[in-house]
Enzyme design. Structure first.
Site, PDB file in Angstrom:
ATOM      1  N   HIS A 176     -32.895 -11.111  26.534  1.00  0.00           N
ATOM      2  CA  HIS A 176     -34.166 -11.105  27.268  1.00  0.00           C
ATOM      3  C   HIS A 176     -33.980 -10.493  28.655  1.00  0.00           C
ATOM      4  O   HIS A 176     -32.863 -10.410  29.198  1.00  0.00           O
ATOM      5  CB  HIS A 176     -34.734 -12.518  27.390  1.00  0.00           C
ATOM      6  N   CYS A 207     -28.195 -17.332  26.799  1.00  0.00           N
ATOM      7  CA  CYS A 207     -28.807 -16.066  26.399  1.00  0.00           C
ATOM      8  C   CYS A 207     -28.039 -14.876  26.975  1.00  0.00           C
ATOM      9  O   CYS A 207     -27.198 -15.034  27.868  1.00  0.00           O
ATOM     10  CB  CYS A 207     -30.255 -15.999  26.881  1.00  0.00           C
TER      11      CYS A 207
END
Length: 264
Positions: free
Chosen positions: A224, A238
């Site tokens: 992301h 992440c």
């Protein structure tokens, strides 16, 4: 008689002196007999006919001016050349515009990681050497199209048939413990082979923070965009990339649904 003779001699001397003051150069009638005819005076015996050349600096090659250290905030043709070289080597840094901004800094982080040198986001002698040598990361996969996330070097690679087509700076799990709702968790990015299962085209207000246009490949773990992507592991798990990089990935459908993701 003697007086008259003295006056005559004095007059003759005066005429001779007056003629000498007038004739500083030869007259149009030419030089006196016996002197060679010339438009300019003859050079003295033993002296060169041409003036000696003026002293010159040492004939040793001049030392080239040192190249300036490139860093965020600078502009100019040298920054443009840097951006073009990064793009040539596959380090994504947007469009070359001659301005060293955060996007270019992210690409510099990536080449420094690939070269195994200090990750400071500036371009000095060591980073220039890496660029000149064409340092690029190598893929582990050999067939197909996939995303590879290299945890050791903190790089995200787009790979096609074993060839790296794009390289991004990334920041994965910090491997530090954190608290959430009274529970303790480890901020790690698990190794393994996965596939992109879902995605959100916009901001995701997740329990641990905002995620820009996330593409989830392992439960709540995604690639992301983020406002901060340091050159070291700093996320909760992440794989962060810059907001502009994430926009490019979406625009070019570079990480579609069902795409394979290999974390190692």
């Amino acid at each position: 008689m003697r007086r008259a003779l003295a006056i005559t001699i004095a007059a003759a001397v005066a005429l001779t002196l007056a003629a000498g003051c007038e004739s500083g150069t030869p007259t149009a009638d030419g030089p006196p007999p016996g002197v060679p005819s010339s438009s300019s005076p003859a050079a003295p015996t033993g002296s060169p006919s041409q003036p000696a050349p003026a002293p010159t600096a040492s004939s040793a090659p001049a030392t080239p001016e040192p190249k300036r250290k490139l860093k965020s905030g600078l502009e100019g043709p040298d920054v443009l050349a840097l951006q073009q070289r990064l793009t040539e080597l596959g380090y994504w840094n947007g469009e070359a515009d001659g301005k060293f901004g955060s996007t270019t800094q992210q690409a510099v982080y990536a080449v420094q990681k690939a070269a195994g040198i200090r990750r400071d986001g500036t371009v000095g002698p060591n980073t220039r050497k890496a660029l000149d040598q064409g340092v690029r990361p190598k893929a582990r996969s050999t067939t197909g199209t996939m995303v590879e996330i290299d945890l050791k070097r903190q790089l995200l690679l787009l790979v096609t048939d074993g060839q790296v087509t794009r390289t991004f700076n990334t920041s994965t799990g910090s491997n530090e413990y954190y608290q959430q709702e009274g529970e303790t968790y480890l901020a790690d990015t698990p190794r393994g082979k996965f596939k992109v299962g879902r995605q959100i085209d916009g901001w995701r207000d997740a329990p641990l923070g905002l995620l820009w246009r996330p593409k989830y490949f392992n439960g709540g773990i995604a690639v992301h965009g983020a406002p901060s992507v340091p050159p070291y592991p700093a996320s909760h798990g992440c794989a962060r990339v810059s907001v502009s990089a994430m926009n490019w990935l979406w625009k070019n459908d570079a990480i579609p649904l069902k795409m394979r993701v290999w974390v190692y």
